[in-house]
Design an enzyme around this catalytic site. Structure first.
Site, mmCIF file in Angstrom:
data_model
loop_
_atom_site.group_PDB
_atom_site.id
_atom_site.type_symbol
_atom_site.label_atom_id
_atom_site.label_comp_id
_atom_site.label_asym_id
_atom_site.label_seq_id
_atom_site.Cartn_x
_atom_site.Cartn_y
_atom_site.Cartn_z
ATOM 1 N N LYS A 45 0.840 -1.187 -0.020
ATOM 2 C CA LYS A 45 0.002 -0.031 -0.029
ATOM 3 C C LYS A 45 0.952 1.205 0.178
ATOM 4 O O LYS A 45 0.620 2.310 -0.613
ATOM 5 C CB LYS A 45 -1.033 -0.012 1.115
ATOM 6 C CG LYS A 45 -2.049 -1.204 0.933
ATOM 7 C CD LYS A 45 -2.884 -1.322 2.472
ATOM 8 C CE LYS A 45 -3.802 -2.579 2.054
ATOM 9 N NZ LYS A 45 -4.336 -2.996 3.110
ATOM 10 N N GLN A 84 -4.588 -1.703 9.618
ATOM 11 C CA GLN A 84 -4.519 -3.231 9.064
ATOM 12 C C GLN A 84 -5.169 -4.214 9.780
ATOM 13 O O GLN A 84 -4.729 -4.534 11.005
ATOM 14 C CB GLN A 84 -2.916 -3.249 8.772
ATOM 15 C CG GLN A 84 -2.759 -4.573 7.856
ATOM 16 C CD GLN A 84 -3.240 -4.626 6.434
ATOM 17 O OE1 GLN A 84 -3.184 -3.710 5.872
ATOM 18 N NE2 GLN A 84 -4.115 -5.582 6.100
ATOM 19 N N ASP A 115 -10.932 2.776 4.747
ATOM 20 C CA ASP A 115 -11.279 1.580 4.285
ATOM 21 C C ASP A 115 -13.009 1.461 4.528
ATOM 22 O O ASP A 115 -13.214 0.165 3.973
ATOM 23 C CB ASP A 115 -10.589 0.622 5.326
ATOM 24 C CG ASP A 115 -9.655 -0.211 4.989
ATOM 25 O OD1 ASP A 115 -9.150 -0.297 3.903
ATOM 26 O OD2 ASP A 115 -8.837 -0.748 5.726
#
Ligand code: NAD
Length: 351
Positions: A54, A98, A121
């Site tokens: 990422k 994460q 997200d």
């Protein structure tokens, strides 16, 4: 007839170029580059590798990154304190925690703490709720569902008025992709583990989105002629290697080292990976393997390939468009993380 293969790598490239252009325009106009803060807790190697990819993808389009690594034993309040600081930091555009988090942490409480504006997200309850409401817009929507919709649009799918079937109802994929399709005027059926007659329902889908995580569960006879098939699933296919009889020694750390029987005595070739034992067999995978004695003889399952939820070879003769695995939805997920991050920077500008 063979389906048109939806090239997720090419579309993701286009999305990244669009993001790079938006970032360059921001910077040229004197604004700061977007900044993505990532929070990684623990030592999971796959998670660390996802975070690295990422960061790399961000760098390629001019998005800045700042990685925060907390130890495996970080407490709930330590993680929450960090997220709160990042919420307050004026230079941080987006925050990505994460997943999965170590088991002792309360994932929901941590995700709920990320400010909805910085939730790149799309997992904050406010964003999920706004997505579900008529005439409301979330700040962010989960990246994979956005990627699925973009693929359908790029390849000319008629979404309004279609019957879309989504298999899977997770917060990350199934539910938001169903909401997005519904918001675009599809009639949506959501299927899950309790659904009766799944094959029958799938056969009525003009658009079939598979997000179940069950390898190759959809065959050609479960798909409507000329359907668009979007396969989100990522599954490992394991094959038995009967010839590989191994001696195994349990080493310290999270890995086991397996020696080939005929080579171990010579201190020869070693295979490293995480092994799990069933009654007689072992395969490289989980870290909760039972004790294996040094003299145990086992055979090895090798990870052969990656597969989607769709049997590609069978379905490609029925569908009009289909995503391959890999190279379909996968590349779109990171591309839409970049989109969400630049969106987040623009949302902050407006605050
Ligand atoms: P999940 O396990 O959270 O959810 C799976 C869903 O599928 C559940 O709602 C469950 O009810 C349903 N399901 C499971 N087995 C089923 C069956 N036999 N019949 C009908 N429904 C069934 O998984 P997730 O996070 O939503 O991910 C789904 C898949 O997508 C996984 O393979 C995951 O690895 C993959 N994934 C891919 C990407 C990508 O970028 N390509 C991103 C996220 C997830």
């Amino acid at each position: 007839m063979t389906a048109t293969i939806i090239d997720g790598t090419a579309v993701a490239e286009k999305v990244r170029a669009e993001v790079a252009e938006r970032v360059a325009k921001r910077v040229d106009s004197g604004k700061s580059a977007p900044l993505l803060a990532t929070v990684l807790v623990g030592n999971d190697r796959a998670s660390a590798s996802y975070v690295r990819s990422k960061h790399k993808a961000c760098a390629e389009v001019g998005i800045e990154t700042r990685g925060y690594q907390l130890s495996e034993t970080a407490t709930q309040s330590e993680v929450e304190r960090l997220v709160s600081e990042l919420n307050e930091a004026p230079d941080v555009s987006g925050i990505l925690v994460q997943l999965p988090l170590p088991a002792h942490l309360h994932e929901h409480d941590i995700l709920d703490l990320v400010s909805a504006e910085k939730d790149v997200d799309g997992l904050h309850p406010m964003n999920i709720g706004l997505l579900a409401m008529k005439d409301r817009e979330p700040f962010h929507t989960a990246c994979t569902p956005l990627g699925c919709i973009r693929l359908l649009e790029e390849y000319g799918a008629q979404i309004a008025g279609s019957h879309a079937v989504v298999v899977g109802r997770s917060n990350l994929v199934g539910s938001p992709v169903a909401q997005l399709l519904r918001n675009m005027d599809a009639t949506v059926t959501v299927c899950h583990t309790h659904t009766q007659d799944l094959a029958e329902i799938c056969r009525t889908a003009d658009i079939l989105v598979m997000a179940a995580g069950v390898g190759e569960m959809i065959e050609g006879n479960m798909v409507k002629l000329d359907a668009y098939v979007i396969d989100v699933g990522i599954n490992d296919v394991w094959v038995d290697h009967p010839a590989d009889t191994l001696y195994v020694s349990a080493e310290t750390g999270d890995n086991f080292v397996a020696h080939r029987a005929d080579e171990s005595e010579k201190g020869g070739r070693r295979k490293q990976g995480v092994l799990q034992l069933s009654t007689e067999k072992a395969w490289f995978k989980a870290d909760d393997a039972p004790e294996i004695s040094k003299e145990d003889k086992i055979s090895l399952f090798r990870k052969a390939r990656m597969a989607g939820d769709v049997n590609f070879e069978s379905v490609k003769h029925v569908a009009s468009h289909i995503t391959p695995v890999p190279g379909g939805v996968g590349p779109m997920t990171i591309a839409y993380l970049l989109v969400n991050t630049v969106n987040a920077a623009e949302i902050l500008d407006a605050c």
